[in-house]
Write a protein that holds these residues in place. Structure first.
Motif, PDB file in Angstrom:
ATOM      1  N   ARG A 543       0.841  -1.210   0.000  1.00 48.49           N
ATOM      2  CA  ARG A 543       0.000   0.000   0.000  1.00 48.49           C
ATOM      3  C   ARG A 543       0.871   1.254   0.000  1.00 48.49           C
ATOM      4  O   ARG A 543       0.642   2.190  -0.766  1.00 48.49           O
ATOM      5  N   LEU A 544       1.909   1.245   0.866  1.00 43.87           N
ATOM      6  CA  LEU A 544       2.779   2.428   0.922  1.00 43.87           C
ATOM      7  C   LEU A 544       3.534   2.600  -0.391  1.00 43.87           C
ATOM      8  O   LEU A 544       3.732   3.718  -0.869  1.00 43.87           O
ATOM      9  N   ARG A 589       9.831   6.148   5.996  1.00 43.80           N
ATOM     10  CA  ARG A 589      10.891   7.187   6.048  1.00 43.80           C
ATOM     11  C   ARG A 589      11.410   7.482   4.639  1.00 43.80           C
ATOM     12  O   ARG A 589      11.603   8.633   4.251  1.00 43.80           O
ATOM     13  N   GLU A 590      11.596   6.424   3.878  1.00 48.01           N
ATOM     14  CA  GLU A 590      12.146   6.541   2.520  1.00 48.01           C
ATOM     15  C   GLU A 590      11.202   7.383   1.627  1.00 48.01           C
ATOM     16  O   GLU A 590      11.635   8.306   0.943  1.00 48.01           O
ATOM     17  N   ILE A 591       9.901   7.065   1.713  1.00 52.37           N
ATOM     18  CA  ILE A 591       8.915   7.778   0.873  1.00 52.37           C
ATOM     19  C   ILE A 591       8.830   9.245   1.305  1.00 52.37           C
ATOM     20  O   ILE A 591       8.777  10.164   0.473  1.00 52.37           O
ATOM     21  N   ASN A 592       8.847   9.433   2.628  1.00 50.78           N
ATOM     22  CA  ASN A 592       8.766  10.808   3.138  1.00 50.78           C
ATOM     23  C   ASN A 592       9.984  11.623   2.711  1.00 50.78           C
ATOM     24  O   ASN A 592       9.876  12.817   2.398  1.00 50.78           O
ATOM     25  N   THR A 601       4.722  15.872   5.021  1.00 49.48           N
ATOM     26  CA  THR A 601       5.103  14.472   5.217  1.00 49.48           C
ATOM     27  C   THR A 601       4.006  13.602   4.611  1.00 49.48           C
ATOM     28  O   THR A 601       2.906  13.513   5.175  1.00 49.48           O
ATOM     29  N   PRO A 602       4.268  12.989   3.464  1.00 51.15           N
ATOM     30  CA  PRO A 602       3.176  12.251   2.796  1.00 51.15           C
ATOM     31  C   PRO A 602       2.689  11.010   3.546  1.00 51.15           C
ATOM     32  O   PRO A 602       1.516  10.678   3.471  1.00 51.15           O
ATOM     33  N   ILE A 603       3.614  10.311   4.251  1.00 48.54           N
ATOM     34  CA  ILE A 603       3.175   9.109   4.978  1.00 48.54           C
ATOM     35  C   ILE A 603       3.201   9.410   6.472  1.00 48.54           C
ATOM     36  O   ILE A 603       4.258   9.720   7.041  1.00 48.54           O
TER      37      ILE A 603
END
Ligand code: F6P
Length: 753
Positions: A543-544, A589-592, A601-603
């Motif tokens: 999902r992430l 953390r990686e996606i953010n 902060t997207p996630i």
């Protein structure tokens, strides 16, 4: 118009009619009576003066005759007195004799006669009395004014009207009071009859319903109930009351025992005392409202740190704490038992075996031994708690695959309904389990074995076919082993409707604002949510990654869309779960780092347990919800999201591999392994018009409302009741010892051993 005023109106109309009908008779009667009175008085007057008058006439004493007539006319009723001779001349007359009176107008017969004449616009009664002397003959004429009789008649009419009105009003009031009493009594009788039907009390016609129709109504209701039930239980609008009614009427006096690993209420020791927690569990979310509605006993593992502190000497506690309606019996497990049975065989063996998510199941002999031992301990607890030889035992989930057979051996008359809350894999997959035969045989101790979907039922039957010597009736979906028949059918689990957690919710706009404020987001920020246990079957990583893909493909959404992932820690003793949590945190953390900037902060990842009210608030605040289970029996979170959205807004993105996707066709159905399609679905959800959201949400809400958890439980229990009834009939018919009969599938029973 209410019934009493209607009676009053009817009584009033009847009263008016009666007055109109009776009053003419009354006045006629009074007038006749007055006339007779006048005639009588005239006769009396004549008799009293006859001799005196005859003497005066004989001597022609005019003055005395006039004086006599004057005296007689003093009587208020007597208007005038006169004397007509035999030639019809009025020889003597008192002063008030009407001027137009003439002797020709009256009958002058040989005996007394009376007639009525009109004079001076009034009716006069004329009495004509013959009187004769030696020298003369004629008639004494007495004129009475009848006006007084008319007045009497009018008065009589008035008084009769008043009297009738009084009588009628009192009568109407009494009649209305009686009617009210009768109606009340009738209603009470009907209510009692309905209560009896609802409670399944037949009463054998011995019930005193006060009114005969109470009994008739009860019979009719019973007919209706039976008919409705025989039509199809699915057509009933299920709720706690209907479930209670169905239970009371179909399984009157039945004893219900639920057994599951997870308990509905956990007491934990905290810094300032004991905290009560409801676990994040679909099983608990489903069974708890049913138990609240039906009562009974729920046997479960006491896993809370303060659980022992709050139970009684029999390890029981009445719950829910706020308004106790059933008993929770806690079973204590040693650390070794918990590790082998729960973490080991159940969650490292059966869980990955049944969820095909490419996590290798671990099968350890020691775990299996603990699993068997713990199943036996729960069987002992059930036997201990059973107050009758034929309880209805609802066995929950993969922790207790061996339990049905163990119960059957000790309580052969029990009705055992087992529900498998997770998927059942295909035969090849299940075939890798070293104890597949024992597990299947254990489950086949059940009277009814339920799965969420027909697909899982088919998988189970195929598995039985492959590994066990049995007779399979595919038409009726039943399996018979050693003469014992088990009915295998789908019961799609659900949630209570309306959900309790919805009651305390603020309006959606307020939820949106307060959740965004708590998360430090501006009001216009679009938000997706995912809420569940931190379990690898839920597809949280996928999902992430899909959110990441979405932001990469549609950078215009960077800074305008966040994804809130709430995950409740679960089974943290197991490495797979710990690793998953580490990996999810790393990925977030990686996606953010990739998309976040300037406070964006997207996630948003929150790892803690949320109570149902908090979960519902988040659902109401979200624009979309992603359920990306890689494999799931049903997934009640999807249904909770739908239930939370009474504003009919919000989009559900749902995995094709969750049982819920079979029912929630208003969702955007996705393959969670396909990141592109999930990311497209996120974009589609964010762009979806309010109208389309409403149409989709309405469709889903209708399904969740009607296919609620009361229906789920009700269908299983009604099926159980059918089995029990047929079992009883067979027992009566056979005259064999009970233990030689077992229930067959729904149409028949078999003899065994
Ligand atoms: O899906 C099976 C199930 O029992 C669910 O009912 C529930 O969501 C989950 O597993 C609970 O897991 P546990 O009791 O191990 O925390």
């Amino acid at each position: 118009m209410p019934i009493i005023p209607r009676y009053m109106l009817a009584a009033f109309i009847m009263l008016v009619a009666a007055i109109f009908a009776i009053s003419p008779f009354a006045s006629t009667f009074v007038e006749q009576w007055a006339r007779r009175d006048v005639e009588l008085r005239s006769t009396l007057v004549f008799n009293s003066v006859r001799d005196e008058l005859a003497n005066l006439l004989a001597v022609g004493a005019t003055t005395q005759i006039n004086n006599l007539f004057g005296r007689l006319a003093l009587d208020g009723r007597l208007l005038a007195v006169g004397y007509c001779d035999h030639e019809g001349s009025l020889l003597y007359r008192s002063t008030l004799m009407p001027a137009d009176f003439s002797c020709e107008k009256v009958a002058r017969t040989a005996s007394a006669s009376f007639s009525t004449i009109a004079a001076d616009n009034r009716n006069l009664v004329v009495g004509s009395f013959p009187i004769a002397t030696d020298k003369t003959s004629g008639h004494l004429i007495l004129l009475h004014d009848l006006t007084f009789a008319e007045q009497r008649g009018a008065q009589a009419r008035t008084w009769i009207t008043i009297a009738l009105a009084g009588v009628a009003l009192i009568g109407a009031a009494l009649a209305s009071t009686f009617a009210l009493l009768i109606v009340r009594r009738g209603l009470q009788s009907i209510r009692r009859a309905i209560e009896d039907v609802k409670a399944g009390r037949n009463g054998g016609f011995s019930q005193d319903y006060g009114l005969v129709f109470g009994r008739q109504i009860r019979d009719v209701l019973q007919d209706i109930t039976e008919t409705r039930r025989s039509i199809d239980a699915t057509h009933v609008d299920w709720g706690p009351e209907v479930l209670r009614t169905a239970l009371a009427s179909q399984l009157a006096d039945a004893e219900i025992i639920v057994v599951s690993n997870r308990e509905p209420y956990i007491h934990n020791r905290v810094a300032d005392g004991i905290a009560l927690q409801m676990p994040a569990s679909g099983l608990v979310a489903a069974i708890e409202p049913v138990m609240r509605a039906c009562g009974g006993i729920w046997i479960a593992h006491g896993s809370g740190s303060a659980d022992r502190d709050v139970v009684d000497a029999k390890d029981c506690i009445r719950v829910p704490p706020a308004s106790p309606s059933y008993t929770l019996r806690r079973v204590w497990l040693s650390q070794q038992e918990e590790e082998g049975y729960y973490f080991g065989l159940a969650n490292e063996g059966l869980w990955p075996l049944c969820h095909i998510v490419f996590v290798r199941p671990a099968f350890r002999e020691a775990d299996w031994n603990e699993y068997r031992a713990v199943n036996a301990r729960f069987a002992a607890a059930i036997v201990e708690e059973a107050k009758r030889p034929d309880p209805i035992v609802l066995v929950q989930d993969y922790h207790f695959a061996l339990l049905p057979k163990m119960i059957r051996e000790r309580l052969p008359e029990a009705t055992i309904i087992t529900f498998w809350h997770i998927p059942w894999p295909n035969a090849e997959t299940f075939g890798i389990c070293p104890w597949k035969e024992e597990i299947i045989a254990g489950l086949l101790g059940s009277s009814v074995l339920g799965f969420h979907t027909q697909f899982h039922c088919n998988n189970f039957i195929d598995t039985v076919d492959r590994f066990i010597e049995s007779r399979i009736d595919r038409e009726h979906a039943s399996v018979t082993v050693s003469g014992l028949e088990t009915f295998v059918r789908p019961y799609p689990i659900s949630i209570e409707w309306p959900p309790a957690a919805l009651a305390s919710q603020k309006p959606v706009a307020d939820c949106r604002r307060s959740v965004r404020a708590n998360l430090g987001l501006n009001d216009s920020m679009r938000m997706g949510v995912g809420i569940e246990r931190f379990d690898y079957t839920k597809g949280i990583l996928d999902r992430l990654r899909a959110v990441d893909t979405f932001l990469c493909r549609y950078p215009e959404w960077v800074g305008r869309f966040v994804f809130l992932q709430v995950a409740a820690p679960t089974r943290a003793k197991l490495a797979t779960y710990r690793n998953l949590q580490d990996e999810v945190e790393r990925l977030a953390r990686e996606i953010n780092a990739r998309h976040g900037a300037g406070g964006y902060t997207p996630i948003l990842l929150i790892v803690r347990h949320h109570e149902p009210e908090e979960v519902f608030e988040l659902f109401r605040a979200a624009d979309l919800c992603v359920i990306s289970s890689l494999h799931d029996g049903m997934n009640l979170v999807a249904k909770e999201f739908v239930a939370a959205r009474d504003d009919e807004q919000g989009v559900l993105i749902l995995s094709d591999f969750a049982g819920a996707s079979r029912e929630l066709s208003g969702a955007l159905i996705v393959n969670p392994y396909d990141l592109q399609s999930v990311s497209e679905a996120i974009g589609q959800a964010l762009r979806m018009s309010e109208q389309e959201q409403r149409d989709r949400m309405r469709l889903m809400r209708d399904v969740v409302r009607s296919r609620n958890v009361y229906r789920w439980a009700g269908q299983m229990l009604l099926d159980a009741s059918q089995l029990r009834k047929r079992q009883k009939i067979m027992l009566m018919a056979s005259r064999k010892p009970k233990s030689t009969l077992i229930q067959g599938r729904f149409g028949k029973l078999r003899q065994v051993r």
